[in-house]
Design an enzyme around this catalytic site. Structure first.
Site, PDB file in Angstrom:
ATOM      1  N   LYS A   1       0.802  -1.219   0.000  1.00 29.69           N
ATOM      2  CA  LYS A   1       0.000   0.000   0.000  1.00 29.69           C
ATOM      3  C   LYS A   1       0.838   1.274   0.000  1.00 29.69           C
ATOM      4  O   LYS A   1       0.297   2.365  -0.170  1.00 29.69           O
ATOM      5  CB  LYS A   1      -0.954  -0.010   1.183  1.00 29.69           C
ATOM      6  CG  LYS A   1      -1.953  -1.147   1.099  1.00 29.69           C
ATOM      7  CD  LYS A   1      -2.984  -1.076   2.200  1.00 29.69           C
ATOM      8  CE  LYS A   1      -4.084  -2.086   1.996  1.00 29.69           C
ATOM      9  NZ  LYS A   1      -3.673  -3.459   2.332  1.00 29.69           N
TER      10      LYS A   1
HETATM   11  C1  LIG Z   1      -4.437  -4.479   1.904  1.00 34.83           C
HETATM   12  C2  LIG Z   1      -3.729  -5.751   1.795  1.00 34.83           C
HETATM   13  C3  LIG Z   1      -4.207  -6.779   0.970  1.00 34.83           C
HETATM   14  C4  LIG Z   1      -5.514  -6.666   0.212  1.00 34.83           C
HETATM   15  O1  LIG Z   1      -5.482  -5.709  -0.805  1.00 34.83           O
HETATM   16  P1  LIG Z   1      -6.849  -5.183  -1.456  1.00 34.83           P
HETATM   17  O2  LIG Z   1      -6.437  -4.180  -2.458  1.00 34.83           O
HETATM   18  O3  LIG Z   1      -7.625  -4.578  -0.334  1.00 34.83           O
HETATM   19  O4  LIG Z   1      -7.533  -6.356  -2.034  1.00 34.83           O
HETATM   20  C5  LIG Z   1      -3.458  -7.931   0.853  1.00 34.83           C
HETATM   21  N1  LIG Z   1      -2.311  -8.089   1.543  1.00 34.83           N
HETATM   22  C6  LIG Z   1      -1.825  -7.131   2.354  1.00 34.83           C
HETATM   23  C7  LIG Z   1      -0.585  -7.388   3.108  1.00 34.83           C
HETATM   24  C8  LIG Z   1      -2.512  -5.928   2.499  1.00 34.83           C
HETATM   25  O5  LIG Z   1      -2.031  -5.000   3.309  1.00 34.83           O
END
Ligand SMILES: *Cc1c(COP(=O)(O)O)cnc(C)c1O
Length: 435
Positions: free
Chosen positions: A107
């Site tokens: 993210k």
């Molecule tokens: C947020 C997150 C996900 C999921 O991603 P989305 O875009 O919400 O589907 C998967 N793995 C990790 C480690 C995350 O932080």
């Protein structure tokens, strides 16, 4: 570029407005009014382009002229200042490591891009906006870090008490400055519901403008499409068809991958790999979308019972159930299977996957790759962020990288709340945001 609300009851807005508002006034998610494929030459030459060129070509139609080319390239250079390598796992499977950023979560890219866009749009005014965000784990840290010190922006993060790892909690409670953490007695869905209610509460938004930094925000969501282009750049030479398996929670990441596909990226199939929170798996089987409360798992960033971006995925397939099922599958795995996968990956070539990546790996296994396909699962977090699970499953820990070391001995600072009224009174009475 104009963005419209998927609920179609709100006016179209510019990119800047979509970023500042987050969610449309009719509660719909913003969606670009068109997606124009990139020229074939882009994909022919992709091996000779650097990350910033690739990202710029891919995102510019969405940002339009609202951020001039030089500034947008500068933002991208800043956001993409780390690597996105593919590590081999087996002969026909590789993992795209998305965790080399400052908080070691994928993210980071979306959060940093959104923060810099918002900072750019705020640079010439005294506007103040509060980013209100619910986190199931990694969003909070990435958003906190991405927005730290950004002019005119305050960040309030809600996280479920006891449902995020110690390292994740430290990453969002130790920064100070314009970053505030609220520890909620409840699960992630409670946090998300409170955030949604606050957005619709005029008594708050009249005095304190709010925006979201969840993947509902287009600036958080769209830059994730770069990952899929970077993966193609590295694997094109294999001459195989690519199957992506994306560990999914709110389905923002995989949805961005489908946008990359719409831009012309050759992709054979998308697998949304999920834990026992299987709303989408059930939908693909029954045609009925029935959200349910989330269940806690060891891949906690995916503990989402009502994935907010799924509606965008449906839109990308023109709301055709049949077309969706051709290019898109979803499989669910429980914690036992996830731990077994972590062991299997480790036994294979020594690679240590975190629980989310392991779910992605299982997605490829379930899909069943054929001879001329190459599977890539996205490794969305560094295993150190889920240290207790990794230690318990593999019998040993992992070295703590410097990014994490930094927060380990800092004091956590948060405010505890348990009801929406407490959130409301916090937002109305907390004065720090006006400075
Ligand atoms: C947020 C997150 C996900 C999921 O991603 P989305 O875009 O919400 O589907 C998967 N793995 C990790 C480690 C995350 O932080």
């Amino acid at each position: 570029m104009q963005f419209y609300s998927l609920n179609k009851q709100a006016p179209n807005v510019s990119y800047a407005e979509a970023v500042v508002k987050g969610l449309a006034p009719d509660r719909g998610l913003y969606f670009p009014e068109s997606i124009t494929p990139l020229p074939a030459s882009f994909f022919e030459n992709i091996e000779n382009m650097d990350k910033v060129e690739i990202a710029y070509e891919a995102i510019k139609q969405f940002v339009g002229d609202e951020i001039p080319e030089v500034d947008l390239k500068e933002i991208l250079a800043d956001v993409l200042s780390f690597d996105f390598p593919i590590e081999p796992i087996t002969d026909n499977i590789g993992t795209l490591e998305l965790f080399h950023g400052p908080t070691m979560a994928f993210k980071d890219v979306g959060a940093r891009f959104m923060a810099r866009c918002l900072g750019y749009f705020n640079k010439d005014n005294d506007g103040h906006v509060t980013v209100l965000v619910a986190t199931s784990g990694d969003t909070g840290g990435a958003v906190a870090r991405g927005f730290l010190g950004v002019k005119g922006v305050d960040v309030v993060i809600l996280y479920p008490n006891g449902k995020v790892s110690d390292i994740q909690e430290r990453q969002l409670t130790t920064l100070g400055q314009n970053i505030k953490a609220l520890r909620v007695d409840g699960v992630f869905d409670d946090c998300q519901d409170m955030v949604k209610s606050a957005f619709l509460d005029g008594e708050i938004t009249d005095v304190r403008p709010l925006t979201s930094a969840n993947s509902i925000n287009v600036a958080r969501w769209m830059p994730q499409l770069f990952y899929f282009l970077f993966a193609y750049q590295q694997t094109k030479k294999l001459g195989k068809e690519i199957v992506f398996s994306v560990p999914s929670g709110n389905f923002g990441n995989i949805c961005a991958g489908i946008v990359a596909n719409k831009l012309g990226l050759p992709v054979k199939h998308f697998v949304a790999a999920v834990n026992v929170n299987d709303t989408v798996v059930n939908y693909l089987e029954t045609g009925k979308y029935e959200p349910k409360p989330s269940t806690a798992t060891i891949s906690n960033a995916m503990d989402v019972g009502n994935p907010s971006n799924f509606i965008r995925i449906q839109q990308l397939f023109d709301n055709s159930f049949e077309d969706l099922k051709k290019d898109f599958s979803s499989y669910s795995f429980n914690d036992d299977a996830t731990r077994e996968a972590m062991k299997e990956i480790k036994a294979g070539n020594g690679y240590i996957a975190d629980p989310h990546g392991a779910v992605g790996y299982l997605g490829l296994k379930e899909y069943g790759l054929s001879e001329n396909e190459y599977g890539i699962f996205l490794e969305t977090a560094h295993p150190v962020k889920f240290l207790p699970v990794v230690e318990e499953t593999l019998g040993h820990g992992v070295a703590i990288p410097p990014q994490i070391e930094e927060v380990m001995d800092k004091e956590k600072s948060y405010t505890s709340i348990s009801t929406y009224d407490e959130l409301k009174s916090y937002l109305l009475n907390e004065t720090g945001y006006k400075n």
